[in-house]
Write a protein that holds these residues in place. Structure first.
Motif, PDB file in Angstrom:
ATOM      1  N   TYR A 271       3.881  -6.178   2.622  1.00  0.00           N
ATOM      2  CA  TYR A 271       4.130  -5.638   3.773  1.00  0.00           C
ATOM      3  C   TYR A 271       4.217  -4.343   4.328  1.00  0.00           C
ATOM      4  O   TYR A 271       3.887  -4.110   5.632  1.00  0.00           O
ATOM      5  N   GLN A 278       6.335  -3.285   7.673  1.00  0.00           N
ATOM      6  CA  GLN A 278       8.224  -3.580   6.878  1.00  0.00           C
ATOM      7  C   GLN A 278       8.400  -2.221   5.771  1.00  0.00           C
ATOM      8  O   GLN A 278       8.204  -2.384   4.759  1.00  0.00           O
ATOM      9  N   LYS A 279       8.372  -0.757   6.194  1.00  0.00           N
ATOM     10  CA  LYS A 279       8.448   0.439   5.291  1.00  0.00           C
ATOM     11  C   LYS A 279       9.479   0.002   4.078  1.00  0.00           C
ATOM     12  O   LYS A 279       9.134  -0.159   2.870  1.00  0.00           O
ATOM     13  N   GLU A 280      10.739  -0.490   4.782  1.00  0.00           N
ATOM     14  CA  GLU A 280      12.337  -0.110   3.385  1.00  0.00           C
ATOM     15  C   GLU A 280      11.651  -1.439   2.610  1.00  0.00           C
ATOM     16  O   GLU A 280      11.956  -1.598   0.320  1.00  0.00           O
ATOM     17  N   LYS A 281      10.757  -2.956   2.549  1.00  0.00           N
ATOM     18  CA  LYS A 281      10.939  -3.353   1.520  1.00  0.00           C
ATOM     19  C   LYS A 281       9.261  -3.459   0.543  1.00  0.00           C
ATOM     20  O   LYS A 281       9.262  -3.437  -0.363  1.00  0.00           O
ATOM     21  N   LEU A 283       8.184  -0.222   0.465  1.00  0.00           N
ATOM     22  CA  LEU A 283       8.364   0.954  -0.329  1.00  0.00           C
ATOM     23  C   LEU A 283       9.647   0.408  -1.613  1.00  0.00           C
ATOM     24  O   LEU A 283       9.606   0.751  -2.622  1.00  0.00           O
ATOM     25  N   ARG A 284      10.233  -0.732  -1.636  1.00  0.00           N
ATOM     26  CA  ARG A 284      11.254  -1.154  -2.211  1.00  0.00           C
ATOM     27  C   ARG A 284      11.328  -1.655  -3.533  1.00  0.00           C
ATOM     28  O   ARG A 284      10.951  -1.353  -5.017  1.00  0.00           O
ATOM     29  N   ASN A 287       7.617   0.725  -5.337  1.00  0.00           N
ATOM     30  CA  ASN A 287       8.553   1.425  -6.504  1.00  0.00           C
ATOM     31  C   ASN A 287       8.765   0.173  -7.560  1.00  0.00           C
ATOM     32  O   ASN A 287       8.922   0.675  -9.049  1.00  0.00           O
ATOM     33  N   LEU A 316       3.279   5.588   2.886  1.00  0.00           N
ATOM     34  CA  LEU A 316       4.846   4.695   4.071  1.00  0.00           C
ATOM     35  C   LEU A 316       5.661   6.784   3.743  1.00  0.00           C
ATOM     36  O   LEU A 316       6.343   5.854   4.722  1.00  0.00           O
ATOM     37  N   GLY A 317       5.770   6.651   2.668  1.00  0.00           N
ATOM     38  CA  GLY A 317       6.871   8.167   2.533  1.00  0.00           C
ATOM     39  C   GLY A 317       6.320   9.078   3.322  1.00  0.00           C
ATOM     40  O   GLY A 317       6.905   9.679   3.705  1.00  0.00           O
TER      41      GLY A 317
END
Length: 318
Positions: A271, A278-281, A283-284, A287, A316-317
């Motif tokens: 991702y 697709q940053k949200e996916k 990072l989840r 992490n 990504l952050g």
């Protein structure tokens, strides 16, 4: 008085009696030997049965019983087989291989004995004894000679050739393993991975798609299907097919389970490197990988992945 002459009839009778007594002694000796051998065989079977009763809970005790049984009856190949499988439970590959060397001498037409000896040698090779790859080839070939339908012998023979730098023979035997038993999911990744190494991407993709079509998706096969999807994602990446890579990785996620904590990294990094990411996916998942792996006992095992994860999270952050 002059010595009395023996009557010839008396002499013949004496000789007959002497011969009869000799025959009786020999026969008695043979009978005693036969009875002794018979008793040894019976006692060997009794000891073997005692080993069978304890092998699940006391492997060492079972091995002692089987060894005592073999001392009494060295020609009982079925007891040798039991002893070999007990050594397999202990992962004592050297003793398993040597026991099966005795078994194939007694019963050379038993393909399973040859195959199991080849497997024991392969396990020694995987543990670091590189010479055992070559040594495994003869018994594995014998296995196939005695029973051409034992697909595992083809598969392990393929691996032995791969590590002996004969890639064509490896391809041939990996392919034959699938031909003889297409229901075994672990055959497909071996052949596909070799095609991938040789940069035969279309062939690798074809093998994996065939495997995914034939292998039933259940708990028993989850690990094998996971491996196939991961390899399929690698093939897609090598071919520059980002969409195909993502589809394969997302499918693999369904079969990863707790056995593959590193999968969060595989999918998260996919991702993260999409265009656009697709940053949200990403990072989840990254992490989650940091929490489960990089901050746990497996951090050193996945040191490189953890470093890449940290870098991707930062990027990504930002």
């Amino acid at each position: 008085m002059p010595p009395r002459r023996f009557d010839w009839k008396e002499g013949k009778l004496a000789m007959k009696l002497l011969k009869s007594s000799t025959v009786f002694v020999i026969a008695a000796g043979l009978l005693t030997t036969a009875l002794g051998c018979s008793r040894d065989r019976i006692e060997a079977i009794n000891l073997s049965n005692e080993g069978d009763q304890s092998v699940k809970v006391n492997v060492e005790g079972a091995i002692q019983k089987y060894e005592q049984a073999i001392d009494l009856d060295p020609t009982n190949h079925r007891i040798l087989w039991k002893l070999a499988t007990a050594y397999e439970k202990k992962e004592d590959w050297d003793k398993m291989a040597s026991t099966l060397a005795r078994a194939v001498q007694v019963a050379p037409d038993f393909a399973t004995y040859w195959g199991a000896r080849g497997h024991a040698l392969m396990m020694q090779a995987r543990a670091g004894n590189a010479d055992a790859y070559k040594q495994a080839q003869e018994p594995l070939k014998k296995c196939i000679e005695k029973d051409a339908n034992l697909a595992d012998c083809y598969n392990e023979l393929g691996e032995s050739y791969l590590w002996s730098d004969d890639e064509q023979a490896a391809l041939d035997n990996y392919s034959k393993a699938i031909e003889h038993d297409p229901s075994k999911g672990y055959f497909y990744p071996d052949l596909a991975n070799l095609y991938l190494t040789l940069k035969f991407y279309d062939q690798a993709q074809q093998v994996l798609n065939e495997g995914l079509k034939l292998i039933v998706p259940n708990e028993k096969n989850s690990g094998k299907i996971y491996n196939m999807y991961v390899l399929l994602s690698t093939v897609a990446l090598a071919k520059g097919d980002k969409a195909g890579q993502l589809v394969a990785v997302e499918k693999a996620e369904q079969f990863a389970g707790d056995a593959h904590p590193e999968f969060s990294f595989e999918l998260g990094s996919t991702y993260a490197t999409m265009d656009p990411p697709q940053k949200e996916k990403a990072l989840r998942l990254l992490n989650l990988f940091t929490k489960r792996v990089c901050k746990g006992a497996q951090a050193m095992k996945f040191k490189e992945e953890c470093e890449q994860t940290s870098s991707m999270i930062q990027k990504l952050g930002s």
